[in-house]
Design a protein around this motif. Structure first.
Motif, PDB file in Angstrom:
ATOM      1  N   ARG A 172       2.410 -39.493  -7.900  1.00  0.00           N
ATOM      2  CA  ARG A 172       1.507 -38.564  -7.222  1.00  0.00           C
ATOM      3  C   ARG A 172       1.427 -39.009  -5.768  1.00  0.00           C
ATOM      4  NH1 ARG A 172      -3.087 -38.170 -10.421  1.00  0.00           N
ATOM      5  NH2 ARG A 172      -2.038 -36.370 -11.334  1.00  0.00           N
ATOM      6  N   ARG A 173       1.899 -38.133  -4.848  1.00  0.00           N
ATOM      7  CA  ARG A 173       1.985 -38.501  -3.435  1.00  0.00           C
ATOM      8  C   ARG A 173       1.150 -37.565  -2.580  1.00  0.00           C
ATOM      9  NH1 ARG A 173       8.287 -38.780  -2.040  1.00  0.00           N
ATOM     10  NH2 ARG A 173       8.251 -36.698  -2.965  1.00  0.00           N
ATOM     11  N   ALA A 174       0.468 -38.150  -1.599  1.00  0.00           N
ATOM     12  CA  ALA A 174      -0.237 -37.339  -0.609  1.00  0.00           C
ATOM     13  C   ALA A 174       0.796 -36.649   0.272  1.00  0.00           C
ATOM     14  CB  ALA A 174      -1.148 -38.220   0.242  1.00  0.00           C
ATOM     15  N   ASN A 221      -0.199 -34.815   3.192  1.00  0.00           N
ATOM     16  CA  ASN A 221      -0.660 -34.687   4.578  1.00  0.00           C
ATOM     17  C   ASN A 221      -1.426 -35.933   4.969  1.00  0.00           C
ATOM     18  OD1 ASN A 221      -3.121 -34.387   3.309  1.00  0.00           O
ATOM     19  ND2 ASN A 221      -3.427 -32.259   3.879  1.00  0.00           N
ATOM     20  N   THR A 222      -1.659 -36.092   6.252  1.00  0.00           N
ATOM     21  CA  THR A 222      -2.259 -37.329   6.755  1.00  0.00           C
ATOM     22  C   THR A 222      -3.713 -37.496   6.341  1.00  0.00           C
ATOM     23  OG1 THR A 222      -2.818 -36.212   8.834  1.00  0.00           O
ATOM     24  CG2 THR A 222      -0.724 -37.404   8.753  1.00  0.00           C
ATOM     25  N   SER A 223      -4.396 -36.387   6.027  1.00  0.00           N
ATOM     26  CA  SER A 223      -5.819 -36.475   5.653  1.00  0.00           C
ATOM     27  C   SER A 223      -6.022 -36.718   4.173  1.00  0.00           C
ATOM     28  CB  SER A 223      -6.535 -35.182   6.061  1.00  0.00           C
ATOM     29  OG  SER A 223      -5.971 -34.076   5.374  1.00  0.00           O
ATOM     30  N   GLY A 224      -4.963 -36.628   3.353  1.00  0.00           N
ATOM     31  CA  GLY A 224      -5.090 -36.863   1.925  1.00  0.00           C
ATOM     32  C   GLY A 224      -5.772 -35.740   1.183  1.00  0.00           C
ATOM     33  N   THR A 225      -5.675 -34.508   1.718  1.00  0.00           N
ATOM     34  CA  THR A 225      -6.297 -33.358   1.043  1.00  0.00           C
ATOM     35  C   THR A 225      -5.291 -32.537   0.266  1.00  0.00           C
ATOM     36  OG1 THR A 225      -6.033 -32.013   3.040  1.00  0.00           O
ATOM     37  CG2 THR A 225      -8.122 -33.203   2.769  1.00  0.00           C
ATOM     38  N   SER A 226      -4.007 -32.880   0.392  1.00  0.00           N
ATOM     39  CA  SER A 226      -2.960 -32.147  -0.306  1.00  0.00           C
ATOM     40  C   SER A 226      -2.074 -33.148  -1.042  1.00  0.00           C
ATOM     41  CB  SER A 226      -2.117 -31.345   0.694  1.00  0.00           C
ATOM     42  OG  SER A 226      -1.049 -30.692   0.051  1.00  0.00           O
ATOM     43  N   TRP A 227      -1.710 -32.787  -2.290  1.00  0.00           N
ATOM     44  CA  TRP A 227      -0.993 -33.739  -3.141  1.00  0.00           C
ATOM     45  C   TRP A 227       0.175 -33.078  -3.839  1.00  0.00           C
ATOM     46  CZ3 TRP A 227      -2.559 -38.841  -3.189  1.00  0.00           C
ATOM     47  CH2 TRP A 227      -3.774 -39.089  -2.563  1.00  0.00           C
ATOM     48  N   GLN A 228       1.121 -33.907  -4.264  1.00  0.00           N
ATOM     49  CA  GLN A 228       2.307 -33.419  -4.968  1.00  0.00           C
ATOM     50  C   GLN A 228       2.593 -34.364  -6.139  1.00  0.00           C
ATOM     51  OE1 GLN A 228       6.332 -34.755  -3.835  1.00  0.00           O
ATOM     52  NE2 GLN A 228       6.622 -32.652  -3.079  1.00  0.00           N
ATOM     53  N   ASP A 229       2.884 -33.773  -7.307  1.00  0.00           N
ATOM     54  CA  ASP A 229       3.263 -34.552  -8.480  1.00  0.00           C
ATOM     55  C   ASP A 229       4.760 -34.430  -8.704  1.00  0.00           C
ATOM     56  OD1 ASP A 229       0.640 -35.281  -8.971  1.00  0.00           O
ATOM     57  OD2 ASP A 229       0.264 -33.551 -10.273  1.00  0.00           O
ATOM     58  N   SER A 230       5.391 -35.567  -9.012  1.00  0.00           N
ATOM     59  CA  SER A 230       6.824 -35.591  -9.287  1.00  0.00           C
ATOM     60  C   SER A 230       7.062 -36.381 -10.561  1.00  0.00           C
ATOM     61  CB  SER A 230       7.591 -36.258  -8.134  1.00  0.00           C
ATOM     62  OG  SER A 230       7.325 -35.614  -6.903  1.00  0.00           O
ATOM     63  N   THR A 231       7.946 -35.896 -11.410  1.00  0.00           N
ATOM     64  CA  THR A 231       8.335 -36.620 -12.614  1.00  0.00           C
ATOM     65  C   THR A 231       9.845 -36.756 -12.648  1.00  0.00           C
ATOM     66  OG1 THR A 231       8.384 -34.564 -13.876  1.00  0.00           O
ATOM     67  CG2 THR A 231       6.338 -35.828 -13.945  1.00  0.00           C
ATOM     68  N   PHE A 232      10.321 -37.821 -13.278  1.00  0.00           N
ATOM     69  CA  PHE A 232      11.770 -38.021 -13.374  1.00  0.00           C
ATOM     70  C   PHE A 232      12.080 -38.936 -14.552  1.00  0.00           C
ATOM     71  CE2 PHE A 232      10.111 -41.298 -10.606  1.00  0.00           C
ATOM     72  CZ  PHE A 232      10.795 -42.456 -10.963  1.00  0.00           C
ATOM     73  N   SER A 233      13.352 -38.982 -14.918  1.00  0.00           N
ATOM     74  CA  SER A 233      13.830 -39.855 -15.983  1.00  0.00           C
ATOM     75  C   SER A 233      15.110 -40.535 -15.534  1.00  0.00           C
ATOM     76  CB  SER A 233      14.070 -39.060 -17.271  1.00  0.00           C
ATOM     77  OG  SER A 233      15.050 -38.053 -17.051  1.00  0.00           O
ATOM     78  N   PHE A 234      15.501 -41.583 -16.257  1.00  0.00           N
ATOM     79  CA  PHE A 234      16.692 -42.354 -15.914  1.00  0.00           C
ATOM     80  C   PHE A 234      17.862 -41.962 -16.807  1.00  0.00           C
ATOM     81  CE2 PHE A 234      13.203 -45.214 -14.710  1.00  0.00           C
ATOM     82  CZ  PHE A 234      13.550 -45.472 -13.389  1.00  0.00           C
TER      83      PHE A 234
END
Length: 951
Positions: free
Chosen positions: A156-158, A160-173
């Protein structure tokens, strides 16, 4: 020795405090009536006694459960701990394993305890990374392969610089990944991924996704990617801010690859019923961690500093290039000019190129003061304690000593009786000794020279030769290499010497960069080295350990070969970074030093394209460890080091106390508690504690109005205090440093056990099961912990060319004619009670006997016998064999060779323990007998010690 133990103690203290509060609160609420017949509640993660197997199980138990901290426990994790669970994203069930912005650790030690990670999970106070160790994450996955979790890794990554918007990423090996590793900056293959709303397949963990913006994950770190600071960055077109409050960090306003504040989650999906199994009424067995150096360095006591006159054209002209131990000291050689205590120069003293330090304390020894005019590259301590040094120097202590000298071990004065010198008659050649090793009565030399000189006599010895350890007289033994020898290792078995360097032949026989030479005729043993790259023009380190021969060098390779037929057994290639330069071993682990700082690809055998056949991609930072028997990489050893110029480790050494010394251009290391400290050219790593505490005993359980109260008798540990883990039926439900605990009420048939764990994570065997319904106690083993035979005891011994009678190990044998002496008995050890002597050739086998009395054997439980294998040993109790190590099955005689050669330090630091049942003893006099066998007659060490303690 406190590195791993200190952080383990922090976790246990917080756990014990929390568990005590839980036990008191739940116990206080227990009803007075029918206390012993209360069913055990389902695992919901709300308390230690109801810990769940995963965040996913918590979610399945109660679909409305909110995100927050929950108690989790698995058999692999051991005791319950609190972790943060995300119970809302994609169905919930995610456990937080790390969070932070830039400068993530890529060590398997992570950075912080479970309490650190779950305590502050978001906000600017969480920007400094906190990460669970691989050990804890493996526990959360209950030992399952990380690859088997599928697409259950989430970032889960921010955005924008203010931390009001987030993005979820999933992956496998798609590439193998058994254990969790924080090293992402490499070629681990990604199977499928979803970054925000974009899905795809392929890529490496160093860089995958779509485009150059937010739909990318970039973990590569260099000058343009995060200013060398690790993180889960976006693509090149995404910038950030240098502000301390920014959720998107970048080293400048124009830099891309911004490092966002990131939370890392896993989602193991199993219930308690999936992974817990009933425990036998006899209890759980002990569990001890694998032996290896600790990742955290010992505190710096003294170091070296400054660069001397070492030739800059010679790779490896770093602060430290050589170690050797003798006389209670570790001698450190290199290209330094002074010794000091701190980076600021506290206690600074001018002492160039060679210095001595106390092997136990690390303190500089001011009485050893030789003077050199140039760097020392190699060291060896002769059997009588004198110190041999080789290098690029011309004068020592004001005397002409080009390339080689022998010194007084206490003062550093030149030993003028040792008249050997080296000569280089090649045009423009400078005599230099790059490597030294002792084998029996010979000192082997390798380097850049053409002759060995003694007085006016010169013997042709191109790049390699040997001299008498007592007189220095050269031998007419000449492998005649056609290029420089960089490293040599004289086999402890006495039959070979191994070489690595720039040569391609020996006496006209092909020997490309590595060679095995017989000690009798100087003949080449056939050995085909499959180089990692056709351009590899040298090898820099070679070492025989057990039945494997290890060789390393260009290009980025460390391979091992079967000693018997020199067939290839294992391969390792590093990227990014460089060549292997040093190899050592403590008997169980092989340590390889290199100027490599990112990843070792285990099973890869070519460079620079490592292909896809490798089996493990693990972090390596200047040095790594491999199992000496199997060749498997030991990711458990994962130090964090900094260097002056990226040279890495050029010298490795394992001393008689089990400490690993690494030398090179080191400027900093990380010690216990993730504390960064100055390193002056070398770093020391303690051997980890691999001995479990003794088992608790006399466990009782009684039901009352406040719950079930357990009491037991305590354990002891070889290095400190213990924590007791209380098991109910099939799992741990409480941990305490006390010897009593009250648990919530349960059915009268509920079974309870107690075991002890130490500060390193070793676990004792548990007690046998008790129930509150029976109220009976596990019978105590009488006289637990009493010593039947102490270390340093006096033993009868037989050590001569004639074998003793076949009844020598029985109670009826009369050994009054044998010699007696205090243990340890033998030779080649720094601390002996009795030195064994005999006419050459020395006997292969020594025999030892000791009697003791047991008043009443009916009160005796089991007995732990602890001894050493140097090289092979058989132990008998009252004539019956109870232990055999490093000797083949079947009958043995005085002429039977041990099947493995064991160094003195390895034998001491790897004790052998066997538990003998009380039925093996009798009331009255008992005899413990042992026979110790050498692997070869010219072995440099042979010793015996044994203790017997009741359990």
């Amino acid at each position: 020795m406190a590195s791993k133990r200190n952080r383990f103690r922090l976790s246990l203290i917080s756990l014990c405090a929390a568990l005590s509060a839980v036990v008191l609160s739940i116990g206080g609420l227990a009803p007075a009536a029918s206390a012993a017949e209360t069913p055990i509640p389902a695992p919901d993660g709300m308390s230690a006694v109801t810990a769940a197997a995963s965040c996913w199980e918590v979610k399945q138990q109660n679909p409305t459960t909110p995100s927050g901290k929950y108690w989790l426990v698995t058999p692999e994790l051991g005791a319950p701990e609190q972790f943060y669970c995300d119970q809302t994203t994609a169905g919930g069930g995610w456990v937080l394993i790390g969070r932070g912005r830039e400068d993530w650790s890529d060590s398997t030690e992570g950075r912080g305890t479970p309490a650190d990670v779950s305590g502050t999970v978001s906000g600017t106070a969480a920007f400094s990374p906190r990460q669970l160790s691989t050990k804890v994450i493996t526990g959360l996955a209950n030992g399952r392969s990380i690859s088997s979790l599928g697409k259950n890794i989430m970032l889960r990554r921010a955005t924008n610089t203010s931390g009001t918007s987030w993005q979820d990423s999933t992956f496998s090996f798609s590439s193998p990944r058994n254990e969790w590793a924080w090293a992402f900056n490499n070629e681990q293959r990604v199977a499928s991924w979803t970054i925000g709303s974009i899905s795809g397949t392929g890529g490496h963990t160093s860089s995958f996704g779509s485009g150059t913006g937010l739909n990318r994950i970039e973990t590569f770190a260099d000058a343009s990617h995060g200013n060398w600071l690790n993180g889960f960055g976006f693509g090149s077109s995404t910038g950030g801010s240098t502000a301390s409050s920014s959720y998107l960090w970048a080293p400048s306003s124009t830099a891309g690859y911004a490092r966002p504040f990131t939370q890392v989650f896993l989602r193991p999906q199993f219930r308690s019923s999936d992974i817990f199994a009933a425990i036998s009424d006899s209890g759980t067995p002990k569990r001890e961690i694998a032996p290896v150096a600790e990742s955290f360095a010992l505190p710096t006591v003294w170091g070296v500093a400054g660069l001397g006159a070492g030739p800059s054209t010679k790779e490896g002209s770093n602060e430290v290039s050589a170690f050797a131990e003798g006389n209670g000291l570790v001698y450190v050689g290199g290209n330094f000019t002074r010794v000091q205590r701190t980076s600021s120069g506290t206690g600074q003293v001018a002492q160039a190129y060679l210095a001595a330090f106390n092997a136990q304390t690390g303190e500089w020894v001011s009485t050893f003061r030789p003077t050199f005019d140039n760097q020392v590259k190699s060291l060896a301590v002769l059997p009588d304690g004198r110190v041999a040094a080789g290098g690029y120097f011309a004068t020592v202590n004001g005397r002409s000593s080009p390339g080689f000298v022998v010194l007084n071990p206490a003062t550093g004065a030149t030993d003028t009786s040792f008249t050997t010198g080296v000569v280089n008659t090649l045009s423009g050649g400078v005599p230099a000794v790059r490597s030294l090793d002792v084998q029996g009565s010979w000192l082997y030399l390798g380097g850049e020279f053409t002759h060995l000189a003694s007085g006016s006599t010169q013997l042709y010895a191109r790049s390699a030769g040997r001299v008498s350890v007592s007189t220095g007289a050269p031998a007419s033994w000449n492998p005649e290499f056609n290029g420089t020898v960089v490293s040599l290792d004289a086999s402890s078995r006495g039959d070979r010497v191994y070489y690595a360097g720039y040569f391609t032949s020996s006496r006209g026989t092909s020997a490309a960069k590595g060679a095995a030479i017989t000690t009798d005729t100087a003949s080449v043993v056939p050995w085909t080295i499959n180089f990692a790259n056709a351009t590899a023009n040298y090898q820099q380190a070679v070492k025989e350990v057990g039945n494997r021969v290890w060789i390393g060098g260009a290009q980025h390779m460390l391979f091992s070969y079967d000693r018997a037929n020199m067939a290839e057994l294992s391969t390792n290639i590093t990227k990014s970074g460089g060549d292997f330069q040093a190899i050592s071993s403590d008997g169980t682990t092989v340590y390889g030093g290199c100027h490599c700082f990112h990843t070792v690809y285990v099973g890869a055998r070519t460079w620079s394209n490592v292909g896809t056949a490798w089996t493990q991609a693990a972090k390596i930072n200047s040095l790594g460890g491999w199992d000496s028997t199997t060749g498997a990489y030991t990711a458990q050893f994962s130090p964090t080091l900094s260097q002056r110029n990226g040279a890495g480790a050029w010298a490795l050494f394992n001393d008689s106390t089990g400490v690993t010394w690494a030398g090179g251009d080191f400027t900093a290391s990380v010690r216990s508690g993730w504390v960064r400290q100055w390193a002056g050219g070398f770093v020391r790593f303690a051997r980890n504690d691999t001995t479990a505490p003794t088992a608790p005993f006399s466990l009782t359980a009684s039901a009352g109005s406040t719950g079930v109260t357990l009491n037991w008798a305590g354990s002891s540990d070889n290095r400190g205090s213990v924590t007791y883990e209380v098991l109910r039926n099939d799992r741990v439900v409480a941990a305490t440093m006390n010897r009593s605990v009250t648990l919530p009420s349960a059915l009268s048939t509920t079974k309870y056990f107690v075991r002890a764990t130490d500060l390193s994570g070793n676990r004792s065997a548990s007690t046998a099961a008790v129930t509150a319904g029976s109220g009976t106690a596990e019978p105590p083993p009488p006289a637990v912990g009493s010593t039947l035979v102490a270390t340093a005891s006096t033993w009868s011994y037989h050590f001569n060319a004639t074998a003793p009678p076949s009844t020598w190990n029985t109670t009826g044998f009369d050994s009054s004619g044998w010699s007696t002496g205090a243990a340890p008995l033998g030779w080649g050890q720094s601390q002996l009670g009795t030195t064994l002597t005999a006419a050459d050739p020395k006997p292969l086998t020594s025999y030892h006997r000791k009697s003791f009395t047991i008043a009443d054997v009916s009160t005796l439980g089991s007995v732990a016998l602890t001894t050493r294998a140097d090289d092979g040993i058989i132990v008998y109790v009252n004539g019956v064999e109870v232990l055999r190590r490093n000797l083949d099955p079947g009958p043995v005689t005085a002429g039977t060779y041990a099947n493995t050669a064991v160094s003195a330090s390895a034998a001491v630091t790897n004790p052998v323990t066997v538990t003998v049942p009380g039925s093996s003893f009798v009331s009255g006099m008992n005899i413990i007998a042992a026979e110790v066998h050498s692997n070869y007659r010219a072995t440099s060490s042979h010793s015996f010690e044994l203790s017997a303690v009741t359990q």
